[in-house]
Each structure stands twice: as structure tokens, then as C-alpha cells.
Design an enzyme around this catalytic site. Structure first.
Site, PDB file in Angstrom:
ATOM      1  N   LYS A  11       3.771  -2.068 -58.585  1.00 19.64           N
ATOM      2  CA  LYS A  11       3.410  -0.979 -59.493  1.00 19.64           C
ATOM      3  C   LYS A  11       4.290  -0.956 -60.744  1.00 19.64           C
ATOM      4  CE  LYS A  11       3.820   2.425 -56.627  1.00 19.64           C
ATOM      5  NZ  LYS A  11       4.402   1.684 -55.499  1.00 19.64           N
ATOM      6  N   ARG A  86       2.273  11.944 -55.020  1.00 22.91           N
ATOM      7  CA  ARG A  86       2.420  11.232 -53.751  1.00 22.91           C
ATOM      8  C   ARG A  86       1.861  12.019 -52.581  1.00 22.91           C
ATOM      9  NH1 ARG A  86       8.082   7.920 -53.517  1.00 22.91           N
ATOM     10  NH2 ARG A  86       7.598   6.556 -55.251  1.00 22.91           N
ATOM     11  N   ARG A 125      13.747  -8.598 -53.487  1.00 22.80           N
ATOM     12  CA  ARG A 125      14.183  -7.811 -54.642  1.00 22.80           C
ATOM     13  C   ARG A 125      15.535  -7.155 -54.380  1.00 22.80           C
ATOM     14  NH1 ARG A 125      10.732  -2.684 -56.644  1.00 22.80           N
ATOM     15  NH2 ARG A 125      11.831  -1.677 -54.935  1.00 22.80           N
ATOM     16  N   ARG A 131      19.952  -3.738 -54.677  1.00 23.94           N
ATOM     17  CA  ARG A 131      19.456  -2.365 -54.516  1.00 23.94           C
ATOM     18  C   ARG A 131      19.728  -1.883 -53.103  1.00 23.94           C
ATOM     19  NH1 ARG A 131      13.919  -1.604 -57.861  1.00 23.94           N
ATOM     20  NH2 ARG A 131      13.908   0.257 -56.594  1.00 23.94           N
ATOM     21  N   ARG A 142       9.640   3.759 -45.657  1.00 24.14           N
ATOM     22  CA  ARG A 142       8.919   4.100 -46.881  1.00 24.14           C
ATOM     23  C   ARG A 142       7.440   3.757 -46.753  1.00 24.14           C
ATOM     24  NH1 ARG A 142      12.088   0.961 -51.269  1.00 24.14           N
ATOM     25  NH2 ARG A 142      10.428   1.688 -52.627  1.00 24.14           N
TER      26      ARG A 142
END
Length: 189
Positions: A11, A86, A125, A131, A142
Site C-alpha cells: 500500500k 480500518r 523489510r 523496523r 497484525r
């Protein structure tokens, strides 16, 4: 425009490309939350408590941030919301925000992706970008939260005739072209 899709579906990458092609701001709640968290603002501290567990930041915080952002001058000619709404209650809050200004959504784009492909993509990632919020248990949580709370929004927007789905797996440029083709009836792309 609203952009839906599971975490790791691409996204953020596609939002930037759509934003550039359509000359509209991409408004990402995730980026806003991370900026506040790294800046250790009061809002950031609150958001970080939820983000670190893979949970959603409460609506009261999120709705206020989005409303303020949509009032900015650069969003007057259109915008792309990435990461909001959401939940169904956020859909109704967004409807109310837009109605106050006489606006309505033109399209809701859902980028779809296989769950295992998403987990692999996010773990990669996490390593590349260091991260801390992208550990495998948090990623899987998630995805569960997304399935429980956000996937139903696709059905809701589908019933309104606003939903367009595009496969998010594949070469970034190919996915962009799929998206722009799917959006062509809604904007001058």
C-alpha cells in the site's frame, strides 16, 4: 480515495505512485503514527503502546488526526487515505467528516495479497529497514487484526459500489499498471 489491503501488501509503495500520477496527497496514518512515535510526542507515546503489540491505535486519536489532515489545503482537490478507515466505526466517522464539507469518496481500492507472501515481505523489510515493529509474531497478529476488523470494510464499500480490487503480488511496476488501469474510470490517469 481510500486504499485498503493487509499490512505488507504494498500500500505505501503504491500510494506514493498513485499520489504522484493523480497529483493528490497520500495520507498515511502509519507514517503519522511512526513520526509521532519517533518524536516521542504525547500522541506518539500513546500510539506506540498499541503499535508495538500489533494492535490498532484507538479511534479517538486516529479520527482527530485524519480530520485535521483532510482539512489541509493540499487535500482540497482530492486525497488518498492509506491506513484509514480500518474499522466500520471509522467508515462512519469518515462519512461524517466528508459530509461536513460536501465531499464523498469516488473509489475504494483494495490491494490483495497472500498472507504467507506478506509475512515474507514484511520480515525482509524489517531486516532492511531495521523496523522493530515488524517481528513475525507482531506481523501475524497484525494480519489477524486486519482480517477481523478491516476486511469487512471491503464488503461494506462493495455494497456501496465503490470497491475495486487489484492483486498486489508481483513486480512493483506491474502492480502499479494494474492499479492505474483499474482506476481509469474514476480519474484522469
Amino acid at each position: 480515495m481510500v486504499l485498503l489491503g493487509p499490512p505488507g501488501a504494498g500500500k505505501g509503495t503504491q500510494a506514493a505512485r498513485i499520489s504522484e500520477r493523480l497529483s493528490i496527497p497520500a495520507i498515511s496514518t502509519g507514517d503519522i503514527f511512526r513520526a509521532n512515535a519517533s518524536g516521542a510526542t504525547e500522541l506518539g507515546k500513546q500510539a506506540k503502546q498499541y503499535m508495538d503489540k500489533g494492535e490498532y491505535v484507538p479511534d479517538s486519536v486516529t479520527n482527530a488526526m485524519v480530520k485535521e489532515r483532510l482539512a489541509a489545503a493540499d487535500a482540497a482537490q482530492g486525497f488518498l487515505l492509506d491506513g484509514y478507515p480500518r474499522t466500520e466505526s471509522q467508515v462512519h466517522e469518515l462519512d461524517a467528516m466528508l459530509a461536513e464539507t460536501g465531499l464523498a469518496l469516488d473509489v475504494v481500492l483494495e490491494i490483495t495479497a497472500d498472507a504467507e507472501a506478506v509475512v515474507a515481505r514484511l520480515l525482509k523489510r524489517a531486516t532492511e529497514q531495521n523496523r522493530a515493529d515488524d517481528t513475525e509474531p507482531v506481523i501475524r497478529r497484525r494480519l489477524e487484526v486486519y482480517a477481523e476488523q478491516t476486511e469487512p470494510l471491503a464488503s461494506l464499500y462493495g455494497s456501496r459500489g465503490l470497491l475495486v480490487r487489484v492483486d498486489g503480488i508481483g513486480d512493483v511496476d506491474e502492480v502499479t499498471e494494474r492499479i492505474m488501469t483499474a482506476l481509469a474510470p474514476y480519474a484522469a490517469v
